[in-house]
Design a protein around this motif. Structure first.
Motif, mmCIF file in Angstrom:
data_model
loop_
_atom_site.group_PDB
_atom_site.id
_atom_site.type_symbol
_atom_site.label_atom_id
_atom_site.label_comp_id
_atom_site.label_asym_id
_atom_site.label_seq_id
_atom_site.Cartn_x
_atom_site.Cartn_y
_atom_site.Cartn_z
ATOM 1 N N THR A 35 64.910 5.701 -89.867
ATOM 2 C CA THR A 35 65.599 6.675 -89.016
ATOM 3 C C THR A 35 64.608 7.546 -88.250
ATOM 4 N N ARG B 50 63.391 12.228 -85.444
ATOM 5 C CA ARG B 50 64.569 11.534 -85.945
ATOM 6 C C ARG B 50 65.224 10.784 -84.786
ATOM 7 N N VAL C 76 68.221 10.125 -83.800
ATOM 8 C CA VAL C 76 69.329 10.711 -83.045
ATOM 9 C C VAL C 76 68.931 12.137 -82.716
ATOM 10 N N TYR D 225 69.188 15.496 -79.650
ATOM 11 C CA TYR D 225 70.246 16.315 -79.054
ATOM 12 C C TYR D 225 69.913 16.595 -77.592
ATOM 13 N N ALA E 104 72.068 22.485 -85.003
ATOM 14 C CA ALA E 104 71.481 21.158 -84.808
ATOM 15 C C ALA E 104 70.170 21.032 -85.574
ATOM 16 N N VAL F 232 68.296 17.589 -86.642
ATOM 17 C CA VAL F 232 67.816 17.156 -85.327
ATOM 18 C C VAL F 232 66.371 17.613 -85.158
ATOM 19 N N GLN G 36 80.357 7.348 -83.697
ATOM 20 C CA GLN G 36 79.302 6.941 -84.621
ATOM 21 C C GLN G 36 78.980 5.460 -84.477
ATOM 22 N N ASN H 259 77.809 12.931 -84.848
ATOM 23 C CA ASN H 259 76.821 12.091 -84.179
ATOM 24 C C ASN H 259 75.650 11.757 -85.103
ATOM 25 N N LEU H 260 75.170 12.739 -85.831
ATOM 26 C CA LEU H 260 74.043 12.506 -86.740
ATOM 27 C C LEU H 260 74.423 11.529 -87.851
ATOM 28 N N LEU I 41 73.338 7.712 -88.136
ATOM 29 C CA LEU I 41 72.119 7.230 -88.798
ATOM 30 C C LEU I 41 72.432 6.545 -90.124
#
Length: 298
Positions: A12, A23, A25, A27, A63, A68, A249, A277-278, A281
């Motif tokens: 990830t 990471r 994903v 923002y 975030a 994030v 996702q 959204n996170l 992963l």
């Protein structure tokens, strides 16, 4: 901003530029702006700072707390207010935070985004970005758009000089072809390319392949734009039900599965959607599910 150069085996995590772990994903802060116009629609102007500044600051801090590590903005977002907002929320930046910003687009009005690649202008905007972000070095500085009226070597060269001066860690490009990327690489190493790309919009497939072979991060913007394919009976929703995830996702998981150098940067003004959204992963697609989505959403 992060100085951690420890290699990671975590899938990830991606080593941006070979030495900056982020990471996968991130923002995108583009939507943290207000009118005129709908800030969440396709014709969003991204012209002024958010009316509810406190809520935007809270969201950015949420975030970071949620994990994030890559935050993306630009000097063209609300005329620099996007950079100021990031600094207000996250400065002093912890070791786990990397900030990307962009230069090379002027905003003479709410509806105009005009490429301007004069080296002096690019340097000025980078200096202003450093001030607004309250940092001595920008982790990732993108050329927002190539200016067809200025040689690529001069535009990228301006960013390279900033890098040599210690004001920029890594250089990126946005909305470029393989040919343009190759030309830019003759002047300076490119660490990331940010192009429009998602499950339903794959025009930049050649760029994805090219960057994969060169260790360059591919950062898709608008990564969850799926159109009608995201309906409750559509292919994305069907696979989402199979894997126990949401359609958003699942769309992000498709990107993450596509290649390990892909780093989507979805934007949202909702804390719940941010956490959702996170969660991409943790979503694992089978090869069959990945291929089926690629085939049915085109």
């Amino acid at each position: 901003m992060t100085n951690n150069t420890t290699p990671s085996t975590d899938t990830t995590i991606f080593q941006l530029g070979g030495d900056l772990p982020v990471r996968r994903v991130g923002y995108g802060t583009m939507r943290l702006a207000d009118g005129p116009g709908d800030p969440t629609g396709p014709e969003a102007r991204i012209w002024t700072a958010p009316a509810d500044r406190a809520a935007a600051v809270d969201l950015l801090r949420t975030a970071a707390e949620a994990g994030v590590t890559l935050f993306d903005t630009a000097d063209a977002y609300a005329l620099g207010a996007g950079e100021e907002l990031l600094a207000e929320a996250l400065h002093p930046y912890g070791d786990g935070v990397a900030v990307a910003t962009k230069v090379g687009v002027v905003r003479p009005s709410p509806t105009e985004w005009v490429p301007l690649g004069h080296p002096a202008y690019l340097r000025q905007q980078a200096e202003l970005g450093l001030r607004r972000l309250r940092t001595e070095r920008i982790d990732l500085l993108y050329l927002h758009r190539l200016d067809e009226n200025v040689p690529v070597a001069e535009q990228v060269g301006a960013l390279k000089r900033l890098q040599e001066e210690g004001k920029v860690r890594h250089i990126g490009l946005s909305e470029v072809t393989v040919e343009q990327l190759t030309e830019a690489e003759a002047t300076a190493p490119i660490a990331a390319v940010q192009n429009l790309y998602n499950l339903a919009t794959r025009d930049h497939e050649p760029v994805v392949e090219h960057t994969a072979g060169r260790g360059i991060a591919f950062v898709p913007f608008f990564p969850v734009a799926m159109g009608g394919h995201a309906g409750p009976d559509g292919p994305v929703a069907r696979v989402a039900r199979e894997v126990g995830a949401t359609p958003s996702q699942t769309a992000l998981a498709w990107l993450l599965h596509r290649a390990p150098h892909i780093l989507p940067i979805p934007g949202t003004s909702s804390a719940a959607h941010l956490v959702e959204n996170l969660g991409a992963l943790d979503v694992a697609l089978t090869e069959e599910q990945f291929a089926r989505l690629a085939r049915e959403v085109s």
